[in-house]
Design a protein around this motif. Sequence first.
Motif, PDB file in Angstrom:
ATOM      1  N   ILE A  16      35.216  34.976  39.557  1.00  0.00           N
ATOM      2  CA  ILE A  16      36.492  34.684  38.895  1.00  0.00           C
ATOM      3  C   ILE A  16      36.339  34.402  37.402  1.00  0.00           C
ATOM      4  CG2 ILE A  16      36.572  32.211  39.462  1.00  0.00           C
ATOM      5  CD1 ILE A  16      39.557  34.679  39.467  1.00  0.00           C
ATOM      6  N   TYR A  17      35.284  33.733  37.002  1.00  0.00           N
ATOM      7  CA  TYR A  17      35.100  33.427  35.576  1.00  0.00           C
ATOM      8  C   TYR A  17      34.988  34.718  34.769  1.00  0.00           C
ATOM      9  CZ  TYR A  17      33.559  31.384  31.220  1.00  0.00           C
ATOM     10  OH  TYR A  17      33.473  31.025  29.893  1.00  0.00           O
ATOM     11  N   ALA A  18      34.129  35.619  35.197  1.00  0.00           N
ATOM     12  CA  ALA A  18      33.942  36.883  34.472  1.00  0.00           C
ATOM     13  C   ALA A  18      35.224  37.712  34.464  1.00  0.00           C
ATOM     14  CB  ALA A  18      32.802  37.682  35.083  1.00  0.00           C
ATOM     15  N   THR A  19      35.952  37.705  35.560  1.00  0.00           N
ATOM     16  CA  THR A  19      37.211  38.440  35.635  1.00  0.00           C
ATOM     17  C   THR A  19      38.209  37.916  34.615  1.00  0.00           C
ATOM     18  OG1 THR A  19      36.883  38.930  37.974  1.00  0.00           O
ATOM     19  CG2 THR A  19      39.147  39.041  37.141  1.00  0.00           C
ATOM     20  N   LEU A  20      38.396  36.595  34.592  1.00  0.00           N
ATOM     21  CA  LEU A  20      39.360  36.000  33.668  1.00  0.00           C
ATOM     22  C   LEU A  20      38.904  36.112  32.222  1.00  0.00           C
ATOM     23  CD1 LEU A  20      40.351  32.907  35.795  1.00  0.00           C
ATOM     24  CD2 LEU A  20      41.746  34.926  35.325  1.00  0.00           C
ATOM     25  N   PHE A  24      41.228  38.005  29.377  1.00  0.00           N
ATOM     26  CA  PHE A  24      41.769  37.340  28.197  1.00  0.00           C
ATOM     27  C   PHE A  24      41.137  37.803  26.888  1.00  0.00           C
ATOM     28  CE2 PHE A  24      43.437  34.294  31.271  1.00  0.00           C
ATOM     29  CZ  PHE A  24      44.693  34.074  30.743  1.00  0.00           C
ATOM     30  N   LEU A  25      39.873  38.171  26.903  1.00  0.00           N
ATOM     31  CA  LEU A  25      39.214  38.590  25.670  1.00  0.00           C
ATOM     32  C   LEU A  25      39.500  40.039  25.290  1.00  0.00           C
ATOM     33  CD1 LEU A  25      35.741  36.822  26.004  1.00  0.00           C
ATOM     34  CD2 LEU A  25      37.745  36.084  24.696  1.00  0.00           C
ATOM     35  N   LYS A  26      39.763  40.880  26.266  1.00  0.00           N
ATOM     36  CA  LYS A  26      39.942  42.304  25.974  1.00  0.00           C
ATOM     37  C   LYS A  26      41.376  42.796  26.111  1.00  0.00           C
ATOM     38  CE  LYS A  26      35.226  43.433  27.106  1.00  0.00           C
ATOM     39  NZ  LYS A  26      34.319  44.227  27.912  1.00  0.00           N
ATOM     40  N   HIS A  27      42.258  41.950  26.614  1.00  0.00           N
ATOM     41  CA  HIS A  27      43.648  42.350  26.842  1.00  0.00           C
ATOM     42  C   HIS A  27      44.571  41.227  26.402  1.00  0.00           C
ATOM     43  CE1 HIS A  27      41.978  45.675  29.152  1.00  0.00           C
ATOM     44  NE2 HIS A  27      41.202  44.791  29.742  1.00  0.00           N
ATOM     45  N   SER A  28      45.848  41.464  26.400  1.00  0.00           N
ATOM     46  CA  SER A  28      46.822  40.439  26.006  1.00  0.00           C
ATOM     47  C   SER A  28      47.935  40.339  27.042  1.00  0.00           C
ATOM     48  CB  SER A  28      47.417  40.771  24.642  1.00  0.00           C
ATOM     49  OG  SER A  28      46.436  40.779  23.661  1.00  0.00           O
ATOM     50  N   PRO A  29      47.625  39.826  28.219  1.00  0.00           N
ATOM     51  CA  PRO A  29      48.664  39.727  29.231  1.00  0.00           C
ATOM     52  C   PRO A  29      49.707  38.685  28.850  1.00  0.00           C
ATOM     53  CG  PRO A  29      46.707  38.571  29.955  1.00  0.00           C
ATOM     54  CD  PRO A  29      46.356  39.264  28.662  1.00  0.00           C
ATOM     55  N   GLY A  30      50.936  38.892  29.300  1.00  0.00           N
ATOM     56  CA  GLY A  30      51.973  37.900  29.072  1.00  0.00           C
ATOM     57  C   GLY A  30      51.640  36.606  29.784  1.00  0.00           C
TER      58      GLY A  30
END
Length: 76
Positions: A16-20, A24-30
């Motif tokens: 989960i840590y690597a996924t999140l 957050f670092l490579k995308h900009s989800p709402g």
Amino acid sequence: MKISVIIPTFNEERTIYATLENLFLKHSPGEVIVVDGGSSDKTLFIAKEWTEDIRTSKGRARQMNEGASGARPDRR
């Protein structure tokens, strides 16, 4: 347009840590919502560093529906 990312989890402590972090670092989800199906490991503890969480009973469809019902991508 902003989107909500809903992540159903169950005992995902190892990933989960690597996924999140990647999200957050490579995308900009709402928004990102982690919907946990009753993990017995540290999944929720790790996820809380990054985002809100919802707890529900196990079952991918149930978890996705629960996350979608609370999704508000433009509230940030």
